[in-house]
Design a protein around this motif. Structure first.
Motif, PDB file in Angstrom:
ATOM      1  N   TRP A 247       0.853  -1.190   0.000  1.00 14.98           N
ATOM      2  CA  TRP A 247       0.000   0.000   0.000  1.00 14.98           C
ATOM      3  C   TRP A 247       0.890   1.241   0.000  1.00 14.98           C
ATOM      4  N   PHE A 248       0.529   2.190  -0.850  1.00 15.43           N
ATOM      5  CA  PHE A 248       1.201   3.490  -0.878  1.00 15.43           C
ATOM      6  C   PHE A 248       0.235   4.558  -0.369  1.00 15.43           C
ATOM      7  N   ASP A 249       0.787   5.724  -0.093  1.00 19.16           N
ATOM      8  CA  ASP A 249      -0.049   6.902   0.117  1.00 19.16           C
ATOM      9  C   ASP A 249      -0.934   7.085  -1.123  1.00 19.16           C
ATOM     10  N   ASP A 250      -2.175   7.541  -0.949  1.00 17.63           N
ATOM     11  CA  ASP A 250      -3.118   7.614  -2.068  1.00 17.63           C
ATOM     12  C   ASP A 250      -2.568   8.394  -3.251  1.00 17.63           C
ATOM     13  N   GLN A 251      -1.985   9.544  -3.008  1.00 20.18           N
ATOM     14  CA  GLN A 251      -1.458  10.352  -4.101  1.00 20.18           C
ATOM     15  C   GLN A 251      -0.283   9.650  -4.782  1.00 20.18           C
ATOM     16  N   GLU A 252       0.579   9.033  -3.964  1.00 17.09           N
ATOM     17  CA  GLU A 252       1.730   8.353  -4.543  1.00 17.09           C
ATOM     18  C   GLU A 252       1.302   7.083  -5.288  1.00 17.09           C
ATOM     19  N   ALA A 253       0.265   6.421  -4.797  1.00 14.32           N
ATOM     20  CA  ALA A 253      -0.225   5.223  -5.481  1.00 14.32           C
ATOM     21  C   ALA A 253      -0.685   5.557  -6.889  1.00 14.32           C
ATOM     22  N   VAL A 254      -1.363   6.681  -7.033  1.00 13.79           N
ATOM     23  CA  VAL A 254      -1.815   7.089  -8.372  1.00 13.79           C
ATOM     24  C   VAL A 254      -0.614   7.463  -9.236  1.00 13.79           C
ATOM     25  N   ARG A 255       0.354   8.147  -8.643  1.00 16.86           N
ATOM     26  CA  ARG A 255       1.515   8.588  -9.413  1.00 16.86           C
ATOM     27  C   ARG A 255       2.367   7.410  -9.878  1.00 16.86           C
ATOM     28  N   LEU A 256       2.489   6.370  -9.068  1.00 15.49           N
ATOM     29  CA  LEU A 256       3.334   5.218  -9.405  1.00 15.49           C
ATOM     30  C   LEU A 256       2.612   4.154 -10.238  1.00 15.49           C
ATOM     31  N   SER A 257       1.335   4.340 -10.469  1.00 15.96           N
ATOM     32  CA  SER A 257       0.539   3.302 -11.125  1.00 15.96           C
ATOM     33  C   SER A 257       0.897   3.088 -12.582  1.00 15.96           C
ATOM     34  N   GLY A 258       1.609   4.039 -13.182  1.00 19.14           N
ATOM     35  CA  GLY A 258       1.909   3.936 -14.608  1.00 19.14           C
ATOM     36  C   GLY A 258       0.922   4.699 -15.455  1.00 19.14           C
ATOM     37  N   HIS A 259      -0.198   5.126 -14.868  1.00 19.19           N
ATOM     38  CA  HIS A 259      -1.174   5.964 -15.578  1.00 19.19           C
ATOM     39  C   HIS A 259      -1.562   7.118 -14.646  1.00 19.19           C
ATOM     40  N   PRO A 260      -0.615   8.028 -14.387  1.00 13.09           N
ATOM     41  CA  PRO A 260      -0.850   9.130 -13.440  1.00 13.09           C
ATOM     42  C   PRO A 260      -2.038   9.986 -13.862  1.00 13.09           C
ATOM     43  N   GLY A 261      -2.756  10.442 -12.854  1.00 15.05           N
ATOM     44  CA  GLY A 261      -3.929  11.264 -13.127  1.00 15.05           C
ATOM     45  C   GLY A 261      -5.169  10.460 -13.426  1.00 15.05           C
ATOM     46  N   ARG A 262      -5.065   9.133 -13.363  1.00 14.47           N
ATOM     47  CA  ARG A 262      -6.204   8.269 -13.642  1.00 14.47           C
ATOM     48  C   ARG A 262      -6.367   7.268 -12.499  1.00 14.47           C
ATOM     49  N   VAL A 263      -7.612   6.928 -12.174  1.00 13.48           N
ATOM     50  CA  VAL A 263      -7.883   5.958 -11.117  1.00 13.48           C
ATOM     51  C   VAL A 263      -8.816   4.882 -11.661  1.00 13.48           C
ATOM     52  N   ASP A 264      -8.730   3.687 -11.071  1.00  9.53           N
ATOM     53  CA  ASP A 264      -9.581   2.586 -11.517  1.00  9.53           C
ATOM     54  C   ASP A 264     -11.044   2.824 -11.156  1.00  9.53           C
ATOM     55  N   ALA A 265     -11.270   3.312  -9.940  1.00  8.66           N
ATOM     56  CA  ALA A 265     -12.639   3.502  -9.462  1.00  8.66           C
ATOM     57  C   ALA A 265     -12.625   4.488  -8.302  1.00  8.66           C
ATOM     58  N   ILE A 266     -13.812   4.950  -7.925  1.00  6.65           N
ATOM     59  CA  ILE A 266     -13.979   5.831  -6.773  1.00  6.65           C
ATOM     60  C   ILE A 266     -15.022   5.188  -5.865  1.00  6.65           C
ATOM     61  N   ALA A 267     -14.596   4.808  -4.651  1.00  8.91           N
ATOM     62  CA  ALA A 267     -15.506   4.229  -3.672  1.00  8.91           C
ATOM     63  C   ALA A 267     -16.066   5.360  -2.813  1.00  8.91           C
ATOM     64  N   VAL A 268     -17.387   5.501  -2.776  1.00  5.77           N
ATOM     65  CA  VAL A 268     -18.026   6.597  -2.044  1.00  5.77           C
ATOM     66  C   VAL A 268     -18.720   6.015  -0.818  1.00  5.77           C
ATOM     67  N   LEU A 269     -18.340   6.508   0.365  1.00 12.06           N
ATOM     68  CA  LEU A 269     -18.897   6.026   1.622  1.00 12.06           C
ATOM     69  C   LEU A 269     -19.913   7.041   2.131  1.00 12.06           C
TER      70      LEU A 269
END
Length: 826
Positions: free
Chosen positions: A194-216
């Motif tokens: 697990w990375f910090d949320d911002q770093e996880a997105v940056r290291l994913s290989g597709h920065p600025g994009r996320v797979d999904a958004i979980a809304v609680l």
């Protein structure tokens, strides 16, 4: 006189053999229709219960389908396709979702692989633990430059020890190695980081994009209320999921499975249903025709045409519902076995369940009842309309030709088949394949309509050599000429079996042979390395190029893109195998001979080289720009710099790895191709294959892809073979009087059986020849469009088809004939 339904019940009761063939045909039809209906319903209702998002009531994700609209107005249709990888959302949408009144939190979720010491681990953002429930057993949530690990992790520190909180470890993403501090250890057996949320997105290989958004949700906010708020906030930029729909966000292959199952149930099911109903109708018509003498006598004693038609309809209603109901159970069993095989092959996720409801069996029973009624009505038209004296005459002597309407329709179907075959010759790719399917169906319809004329022509041709086979052969030739309708009803199912089985099986053998030839000619690398798990580390290609004796090395990222194929209303998105190349154009040319036909290879960004058939399907040439949908659905318009011939054996699209890497989940290179060097030096990167070894591995993949075609051939061919055997048995059993007369006038049992064998051989040979001609007319344009070459028909396999048809014909005529001849002469 008995009432109409009494006549029907008496016919079924006292002459069950006359209806057994009809029962078997309708039983088989119900089985096929039920199986395809169950698969179609499963595809339409396919869903997966959420696991990862079970505690996140609302999940927003991108549409996982690449849309492609064709036509105008009311005829506007979407001929798109599921994206090959995963479509993602803009990270900026997270703030929009978090801002809605009912949201307590909106968590960006990403999932992608990272590597450590030859092992592959799954990476997420730490924020996802808010709905997955993991808690650190030691340490705290990771910050920038930090990572949390599962306790049983394969990650090791620099000195080879198990990491503890505060230690530093190196993890490799697709962009390169990262030195990180361990902030926490988490209980769990699945290797995860697990990375910090911002770093996880940056290291994913597709920065600025996320797979999904979980809304609680906040307390007191319902799921439906939160879904409506999130949907309004995100608009057309995302799809909002609740309930079991959340499972499709976790398992994106559900969309692929849905399309596959719908394709089998609808497309193949439509063809299979047509064949089943078509064959069943022919059997019903044969059964009615065999009792022409009975109907002629009924007409002679005053039975009205309406009573004849009602009698035949009642007979169908007595047989069809029972046959349909009994056929549903094996149909469900066939669907269950087929579905299980698809899951075993990895085409359908294990989490998808087979949907079995009363609807497919009800449809199947209704279809066979309507088939029986329609076929009986069509067959009853003439015996119910002709004058009684004419009916008696026709019962004794078969009519010499079919009606003019039937001949006209048959000629029209033949002309249509020839026209489609000519058009398909000038097409390529899937356009040619689709046109070829029209060819086989039109020719099959023509054979059915012109059956008596075709049978008479076959009897005339084959009758010449039969006359030299002695009295039995001469009698067989004479019988075939004078009973063309009976001969046609026996030939047609064999034509069906040979045509469909040959088309589906030999399409695969042709593709397989073309692929093997292109690989043999196109692979010039001495060594091909496939990593045991995950992919190659980013520096592996450059490192391998420096090994002793290695003169060229490239990395290949294997994936799939979509391109726009066809024109007009038939245009659609088609998938093409794609390789993203790490390395120079010169090195690629040293390990692969793509057989460039136009232009020149160029691996600069924004450039693409295409297989000639892909270029033809997309109608582009060197210098044009082609519209592609990259693996995540992103539109791209690279410039076409070359077309080549060996795409089927190597890859249909070739472009720079950098143009693909940010559009796939796993951006690690899939293979390493090297020229020179030794297998021992390259073994550090994975399993080293030579050219022959790579052929073997690739052929296994081709066999898995061809499994569906083989199964379809087995279903269609098997059904048609059973129908053929059923029809032949019916025709022999109907000849009790004729065979008994031959025995009474002095023919020996052996002579009669020899005559039956000659007739069966004539039927089998005619069916094989006509079916092979239809298959060839279909395969030539289809294979030319798919591979650019001619069909390949393995002699032994084709010989097995021919032998099976001949054995089927001989067995299904000899056995009932022997049973009849056991009856003593009277």
């Amino acid at each position: 006189m008995p009432r109409t339904n009494g006549l029907a019940r008496a016919a079924v009761r006292f002459k069950p053999a006359a209806f057994m063939g009809t029962f078997v045909a309708l039983f088989m039809a119900a089985m096929v229709v039920t199986a395809c209906g169950v698969l179609l319903e499963t595809g339409l209702r396919a869903s997966v219960a959420p696991t990862r998002y079970a505690s996140a009531p609302v999940v927003a994700a991108a549409d996982q389908r690449a849309h492609f609209l064709t036509g105008t107005g009311e005829e506007r249709t979407d001929n798109g396709a599921p994206v090959p990888d995963r479509a993602r959302l803009d990270h900026a949408l997270v703030a929009r979702a978090a801002a809605v009144d009912g949201a307590r939190a909106a968590v960006p979720d990403v999932t992608y692989p990272v590597r450590a010491g030859g092992h592959t681990l799954t990476a997420h953002g730490w924020g996802a633990t808010a709905f997955t429930g993991e808690q650190p057993s030691k340490g705290r949530a990771p910050g920038s430059g930090e990572v949390a690990l599962t306790q049983d992790t394969p990650v090791r520190t620099a000195d080879g020890g198990a990491p503890a909180v505060g230690d530093r470890v190196t993890l490799t993403t697709a962009d390169g190695p990262r030195d990180l501090r361990v902030s926490a250890l988490v209980a769990g057996s699945t290797p995860t980081v697990w990375f910090d949320d911002q770093e996880a997105v940056r290291l994913s290989g597709h920065p600025g994009r996320v797979d999904a958004i979980a809304v609680l949700p906040k307390g007191g906010v319902s799921t439906s209320e939160l879904k409506a708020q999130v949907g309004a906030a995100l608009g057309k930029h995302a799809m909002v999921h609740t309930g079991d729909s959340r499972g499709s966000v976790e398992e994106t292959r559900v969309d692929d499975a849905e399309e596959l199952l719908v394709g089998i149930g609808a497309s193949f099911g439509g063809v299979a249903t047509m064949v089943a109903v078509f064959t069943a109708a022919g059997t019903v018509a044969l059964s009615v025709g065999q009792r022409a003498r009975e109907y002629a006598l009924l007409r002679a004693i005053g039975t009205t045409p309406r009573q004849i038609r009602r009698t035949i309809a009642t007979e169908s209603l007595l047989v069809a519902p029972i046959a349909g109901a009994l056929g549903c159970l094996p149909g469900i069993a066939l669907a269950s076995w087929w579905f299980g095989q698809l899951q075993d092959k990895g085409a359908v996720p294990r989490a998808v369940d087979l949907a079995v409801s009363p609807l497919p069996p009800l449809v199947a029973v209704g279809a066979v009842v309507l088939t029986g009624l329609a076929a009986g009505w069509a067959a009853a038209r003439r015996p119910s309309r002709v004058r009684p004296g004419q009916a008696l005459a026709e019962a004794a002597v078969e009519r010499t030709r079919p009606g003019w309407i039937r001949i006209g329709l048959g000629v029209a179907a033949t002309a249509g088949g020839l026209t489609f075959a000519g058009l398909a010759q000038n097409m390529s790719g899937d356009d040619a394949a689709n046109a070829a399917l029209g060819v086989v169906m039109l020719f099959m319809i023509a054979v059915a309509l012109l059956g008596p004329l075709v049978a008479r022509a076959c009897a005339a041709l084959v009758g010449l050599p039969l006359r030299g086979a002695g009295p039995s052969g001469s009698l067989a030739a004479a019988n075939s000429r004078s009973n063309a309708r009976r001969l046609a009803s026996a030939i047609t199912p064999i034509v069906l079996a040979v045509a469909f089985a040959s088309t589906l099986v030999f399409m695969h053998t042709s593709q397989d042979r073309a692929t093997a030839r292109q690989q043999s000619a196109g692979i010039t690398a001495d060594h091909i390395v496939r990593p045991p798990s995950g992919g190659l580390d980013p520096g592996a290609v450059a490192e391998a190029a420096g090994r002793p004796g290695v003169t060229a090395a490239v990395g290949l990222l294997r994936t799939t893109v979509l391109f726009e194929s066809g024109s007009g209303a038939s245009a659609m998105l088609q998938a093409a195998s794609t390789q993203g190349v790490s390395g120079s154009t010169q090195h690629l040319g040293a390990v692969q001979d793509l057989d460039v036909r136009t232009g020149a290879l160029d691996l600069a960004p924004g450039r693409v080289a295409l297989d000639t058939r892909v270029a033809a399907g997309a109608d582009v040439r060197v210098g044009d720009r082609i519209t592609l949908r990259l693996p995540d659905g992103t539109k791209s318009s690279p410039k076409v710099v070359a077309t080549y011939e060996h795409g089927l054996g190597l890859s249909q699209v070739t472009m720079a790895r950098g143009d693909l890497a940010r559009h796939v989940t796993d951006a690690f290179d899939s293979e390493l191709w090297a020229k020179g060097g030794s297998a021992g030096d390259l073994a550090a990167y994975g399993t080293v294959l030579d050219r022959d070894g790579y052929h073997t591995a690739a052929s296994v993949e081709r066999e898995l892809n061809a499994w569906a075609n083989t199964l379809m051939a087995a279903v269609l061919g098997g059904f048609a073979a059973v129908a053929a055997g059923n029809t032949l048995v019916m025709t022999v059993l109907d000849r009790r009087r004729e065979l008994g007369m031959l025995r009474l006038i002095g023919s020996t049992r052996r002579q009669v059986l020899r005559m039956i064998r000659w007739e069966a051989l004539l039927v089998a040979v005619a069916g094989v020849v006509i079916g092979s001609a239809i298959a060839l007319a279909t395969l030539v344009p289809m294979v030319r469009g798919l591979t650019g070459g001619a069909p390949y028909v393995p002699p032994l396999l084709y010989g097995a088809f021919v032998a099976a048809a001949i054995i089927l014909g001989l067995a299904t005529t000899a056995l009932p004939a022997r049973a009849i001849l056991r009856t003593p002469r009277t």
